[in-house]
Design a protein around this motif. Structure first.
Motif, short mmCIF file in Angstrom:
data_model
loop_
_atom_site.label_atom_id
_atom_site.label_comp_id
_atom_site.label_asym_id
_atom_site.label_seq_id
_atom_site.Cartn_x
_atom_site.Cartn_y
_atom_site.Cartn_z
N GLN A 85 0.82 -1.20 0.00
CA GLN A 85 0.00 0.00 0.00
C GLN A 85 0.86 1.26 0.00
OE1 GLN A 85 -2.35 -1.00 3.46
NE2 GLN A 85 -4.19 -1.16 2.18
N VAL A 86 1.93 1.23 0.76
CA VAL A 86 2.84 2.39 0.80
C VAL A 86 3.46 2.63 -0.57
CG1 VAL A 86 4.97 3.29 1.81
CG2 VAL A 86 3.30 2.11 3.26
N TRP A 118 0.85 4.16 -2.82
CA TRP A 118 0.67 5.57 -2.51
C TRP A 118 1.80 6.40 -3.13
CZ3 TRP A 118 -0.61 6.09 3.41
CH2 TRP A 118 -1.89 5.63 3.65
N GLY A 132 1.08 8.99 -5.99
CA GLY A 132 1.46 10.35 -5.62
C GLY A 132 2.50 10.93 -6.57
N ILE A 150 0.78 12.96 -2.91
CA ILE A 150 0.12 12.30 -1.78
C ILE A 150 -0.78 13.29 -1.04
CG2 ILE A 150 0.52 11.20 0.46
CD1 ILE A 150 3.05 9.94 -0.79
N ALA A 172 -3.78 13.88 -3.10
CA ALA A 172 -4.77 12.80 -3.01
C ALA A 172 -5.69 13.03 -1.80
CB ALA A 172 -4.08 11.45 -2.91
N ASP A 191 -8.00 7.17 -8.91
CA ASP A 191 -7.15 7.65 -7.82
C ASP A 191 -6.13 8.66 -8.32
OD1 ASP A 191 -8.48 5.95 -6.09
OD2 ASP A 191 -6.90 4.42 -6.08
N ALA A 202 -6.03 12.58 -7.21
CA ALA A 202 -4.77 13.09 -6.67
C ALA A 202 -4.23 14.22 -7.52
CB ALA A 202 -3.75 11.96 -6.56
#
Length: 84
Positions: free
Chosen positions: A5-6, A9, A13, A39, A42, A63, A67
């Motif tokens: 997930q990181v 992101w 981002g 990020i 977002a 997404d 963002a």
């Protein structure tokens, strides 16, 4: 939250931040700045879409769009503050 997930992101981002950096002139932020702006964008974009009751859809592309919108707004604010 796991490492996948990181990484997602950071990638979303980065894409959104780089696109916003290319569109909004007058603010140069670099790669790390683009990731941070993306990020934060977002978060801002998600909050704004929720506030307005709008939904673009689901998935990675939506997404990135949300963002990107938030990142553009953030860069516009930064550009306005830079001129003050």
């Amino acid at each position: 939250m796991d490492i996948n997930q990181v990484v997602i992101w950071i990638v979303i981002g980065g894409i959104a931040g780089l696109l916003a950096d290319a569109v909004v002139k007058g603010v140069r932020i670099g790669l790390v700045g683009a990731i941070v702006v993306g990020i934060l964008g977002a978060v801002i974009g998600g909050w704004l879409m929720d506030l307005l009751g709008l939904s673009i859809g689901g998935g990675v592309l939506s997404d990135i769009i949300v963002a990107f919108i938030g990142a553009c707004l953030l860069l516009l604010v930064l550009r306005a503050l830079k001129r003050i």
